[in-house]
Scaffold this motif. Structure first.
Motif, PDB file in Angstrom:
ATOM      1  N   GLU A 191     -77.764  38.086  57.590  1.00  0.00           N
ATOM      2  CA  GLU A 191     -77.496  36.735  57.136  1.00  0.00           C
ATOM      3  C   GLU A 191     -76.549  36.574  56.128  1.00  0.00           C
ATOM      4  OE1 GLU A 191     -79.488  32.364  55.880  1.00  0.00           O
ATOM      5  OE2 GLU A 191     -80.491  34.422  55.535  1.00  0.00           O
ATOM      6  N   GLU A 192     -76.411  37.367  55.130  1.00  0.00           N
ATOM      7  CA  GLU A 192     -75.427  37.359  54.194  1.00  0.00           C
ATOM      8  C   GLU A 192     -74.024  37.668  54.607  1.00  0.00           C
ATOM      9  OE1 GLU A 192     -76.335  38.633  49.923  1.00  0.00           O
ATOM     10  OE2 GLU A 192     -75.378  40.437  50.614  1.00  0.00           O
ATOM     11  N   ALA A 193     -74.086  38.953  55.609  1.00  0.00           N
ATOM     12  CA  ALA A 193     -72.715  39.270  55.843  1.00  0.00           C
ATOM     13  C   ALA A 193     -72.001  37.843  56.961  1.00  0.00           C
ATOM     14  CB  ALA A 193     -72.941  40.490  56.825  1.00  0.00           C
ATOM     15  N   SER A 194     -73.096  37.425  57.919  1.00  0.00           N
ATOM     16  CA  SER A 194     -72.652  36.308  58.756  1.00  0.00           C
ATOM     17  C   SER A 194     -71.990  35.215  58.014  1.00  0.00           C
ATOM     18  CB  SER A 194     -73.575  36.028  59.754  1.00  0.00           C
ATOM     19  OG  SER A 194     -74.113  36.930  60.540  1.00  0.00           O
ATOM     20  N   GLU A 195     -72.823  34.735  56.673  1.00  0.00           N
ATOM     21  CA  GLU A 195     -72.329  33.666  55.922  1.00  0.00           C
ATOM     22  C   GLU A 195     -71.114  33.883  55.473  1.00  0.00           C
ATOM     23  OE1 GLU A 195     -73.810  30.620  55.363  1.00  0.00           O
ATOM     24  OE2 GLU A 195     -75.489  30.606  56.554  1.00  0.00           O
ATOM     25  N   LEU A 196     -70.917  35.056  54.919  1.00  0.00           N
ATOM     26  CA  LEU A 196     -69.826  35.006  53.737  1.00  0.00           C
ATOM     27  C   LEU A 196     -68.510  35.691  54.339  1.00  0.00           C
ATOM     28  CD1 LEU A 196     -71.781  36.597  50.723  1.00  0.00           C
ATOM     29  CD2 LEU A 196     -70.693  34.470  50.930  1.00  0.00           C
TER      30      LEU A 196
END
Length: 282
Positions: free
Chosen positions: A212-217
């Protein structure tokens, strides 16, 4: 994307656009074990990029080579146009680095930690206070006079990023920056990273196990498996290429997940890797 050497490279929309990070066939061996295998990669200046992969895939070894802390066995890497082997001093002057493990001294105050960092970066004494206050203010740290041992995990992580900002780096490396943080602290840190990119025009290279972090940032992510770059693209592109309407976590499991059972026990492989790295000083 196109093939470049033995890895995948995301090409620029405009060939004249500068790249903050470039590697070509970057390789690191520990004895007979190859931790990073011919990694060819370009990260555009001002981008947020994530290197993803299971434990033991070579992410931290890659970061250590890019930050000039570990010499490559072969291949090349450059930061902001400076070769990590031929010109490590120039590389270190242009980067900030926050490792996996918390590194702030718990027996010092937040301010004292940043003061030491400023001295290590040889910031002129006349500029240190201003640089430190700028970094603390940007990361929203109001308890700079308190001992770090009393900080929460999220606050300590923000302090470490603030410490890396004192030198005003062009490229910031973050190795699993939100590991162990609660969801609220994680999202707070995401906001600060977006602000860094927007206001300081900073290139951010991070590793994470949170899809989720990779997708968001991130505009672009790369997947490592057994030291090799196996796929590269935007989260949306990778999800679409794997059948569409899938999460990046599902893509992760398919692209960089556990090897087939015939390849042996993964836990045993990771233990061998760690022993090899310790034995050879990695």
């Amino acid at each position: 994307m196109r093939l470049f050497g033995t890895g995948l490279v995301l090409m620029a929309d405009n060939d004249s656009s500068p790249f903050a990070i470039q590697t070509h066939d970057l390789t690191r061996r520990f004895g007979l074990y190859c931790a990073v295998d011919h990694l060819s990669l370009q990260v555009r200046a001002g981008a947020i990029f994530a290197l993803l992969g299971p434990n033991g895939s070579g992410k931290t070894t890659t970061v250590r080579m890019l930050t000039s802390l570990l010499p490559p066995s072969s291949g090349t890497a450059s930061i902001d146009g400076h070769d990590v082997v031929r010109d490590p001093t120039a590389v270190r002057a242009r980067i900030g680095y926050v490792p996996q493990m918390l590194s702030a001294d718990p027996d010092l105050t937040g301010y004292e930690n940043l003061w030491i960092g400023a001295k290590l970066y040889r910031i002129p004494r006349s500029e240190r206070r201003g640089r430190i206050e700028e970094a603390l203010d940007f990361m929203g740290i109001e308890q700079a006079g308190e001992l770090v041992r009393h900080y929460s995990g999220g606050m300590t992580r923000r302090l470490e990023i603030a410490q890396s900002l004192v030198s005003r780096p062009r490229v910031l490396f973050l190795d699993e920056p939100t590991a162990g943080l609660d969801p609220a602290a994680r999202r707070t840190l995401w906001c600060h990273l977006r602000e860094l990119r927007q206001q300081w025009k900073m290139t951010i290279f991070l590793t994470t196990h949170y899809m989720e972090e990779a997708s968001e940032l991130c505009e672009t992510v790369g997947f490592l498996r057994s030291g090799r770059l196996v796929n590269l693209g935007s989260p949306e592109e990778l999800c679409s290429a794997q059948g569409g309407r899938r999460s990046l976590e599902e893509v992760f499991l398919e692209i960089a997940g556990e090897p087939h059972p015939s390849s042996g026990n993964r836990y045993a492989e990771v233990r061998r890797t760690r022993k090899a790295i310790r034995r050879h000083g990695g």
